[in-house]
Enzyme design. Sequence first.
Site, mmCIF file in Angstrom:
data_model
loop_
_atom_site.group_PDB
_atom_site.id
_atom_site.type_symbol
_atom_site.label_atom_id
_atom_site.label_comp_id
_atom_site.label_asym_id
_atom_site.label_seq_id
_atom_site.Cartn_x
_atom_site.Cartn_y
_atom_site.Cartn_z
ATOM 1 N N LYS A 143 -20.177 42.874 -31.602
ATOM 2 C CA LYS A 143 -20.834 43.301 -32.843
ATOM 3 C C LYS A 143 -20.435 42.370 -33.992
ATOM 4 O O LYS A 143 -21.266 41.983 -34.816
ATOM 5 C CB LYS A 143 -20.466 44.756 -33.160
ATOM 6 C CG LYS A 143 -21.206 45.732 -32.254
ATOM 7 C CD LYS A 143 -20.655 47.141 -32.311
ATOM 8 C CE LYS A 143 -21.334 47.996 -31.240
ATOM 9 N NZ LYS A 143 -20.726 49.313 -31.037
ATOM 10 N N GLN A 177 -16.141 52.888 -33.482
ATOM 11 C CA GLN A 177 -16.403 52.650 -32.058
ATOM 12 C C GLN A 177 -15.969 53.862 -31.232
ATOM 13 O O GLN A 177 -14.833 54.322 -31.342
ATOM 14 C CB GLN A 177 -15.650 51.384 -31.596
ATOM 15 C CG GLN A 177 -15.947 50.989 -30.175
ATOM 16 C CD GLN A 177 -17.417 50.614 -29.939
ATOM 17 O OE1 GLN A 177 -18.010 49.859 -30.691
ATOM 18 N NE2 GLN A 177 -18.011 51.164 -28.887
ATOM 19 N N ASP A 185 -25.160 53.590 -37.377
ATOM 20 C CA ASP A 185 -25.328 53.974 -35.976
ATOM 21 C C ASP A 185 -26.390 55.070 -35.842
ATOM 22 O O ASP A 185 -26.897 55.325 -34.751
ATOM 23 C CB ASP A 185 -24.000 54.538 -35.432
ATOM 24 C CG ASP A 185 -23.350 53.607 -34.420
ATOM 25 O OD1 ASP A 185 -24.054 52.712 -33.913
ATOM 26 O OD2 ASP A 185 -22.156 53.786 -34.144
#
Length: 301
Positions: A52, A96, A119
């Site tokens: 990422k 995460q 997200d």
Amino acid sequence: MKTIDGKSLAAKMRGEIKDGVEALAKETGVIPALAVILVGDNPASVSYVTAKEKACKEAGMASREIRMPAETSEKELLETVRSLNEDASVHGILVQLPLPEHIRENAVIDAISPEKDVDGFSPVNVGKMMIGEECFLPCTPHGIIKLIEFAGMDIAGKHAVVIGRSNIVGKPVAALLARRETNATVTLCHTGTPDIARFTREADIVVVATGRPGTLTGDMLKPGAVVIDVGVNRIADAAKPKGFRLVGDADFESCSRVASAITPVPGGVGPMTITMLLWNTLESARRFARLTGCTTAEKMV
Ligand code: NAP
């Protein structure tokens, strides 16, 4: 049969995102910035976070990595999230997953400001998606819609079967497929569905997201169906340098004999997930620039 090349669609979209980042910086002085929090050192999570960050840099975005030890308390993590919520130089926050067992994932996701939840996992964004309001769409499901369109299929009026009902893939992709803009008729299958093949044999589109190799085989498909394989599974393979290879949830060989198009694993859905994360981060920075009335004369970051 066509292989749906997620890498090539991702590369094209990342080029457009990079142009968008440059234009935003020129017009407003705002550089989109993503903060990624990693708790512990789970090897898969470390490699996702590294990918990422690399993607952010390649797109001209700023990335801030916050690494916290596995013993971090929920309170400490929540404080870190809240301080990033307040930080005007950060436009996207990603924690995460999975988190260590002593930390409640839902409490952490709830703590991320919906305006920075790139997200698309927070209850506010999930709720807005369900009622069709503007929001950050969850990255993997949004990437799946882009892949089906890229495969040349007009989704409207088609029957889509989704196998798997997780909060991060199955349920949101079913919701996106059923939205008025996409207009598919959707069947959602899971472990409680007797005879899944009865549904998949009627489907124009099958999205399989179970985390179980071989969930979908060619004999379960209608000829010409489009298959999106979300699964990422490690299979022991002594011939490979790492001792394993990656396979999806669909049996590629048998499905590719019946389908008109199918995503490979790797190289299908995976590259699109990070691409849609960059997309959301750019969108968040654009909203920030609009709300704060930034111009290059009054640079915010
Ligand atoms: P998950 O949370 O474990 O959910 C799996 C879902 O599949 C559950 O709803 C489960 O049903 C259902 N299921 C499991 N076995 C089944 C079977 N034999 N028949 C029918 N349904 C079955 O998994 P996830 O997070 O959605 O992820 C699914 C896969 O996608 C994993 O391999 C994951 O690594 C991969 N993934 C890839 C990306 C990417 O970017 N490429 C992103 C996210 C996930 P129940 O609810 O009844 O238990």
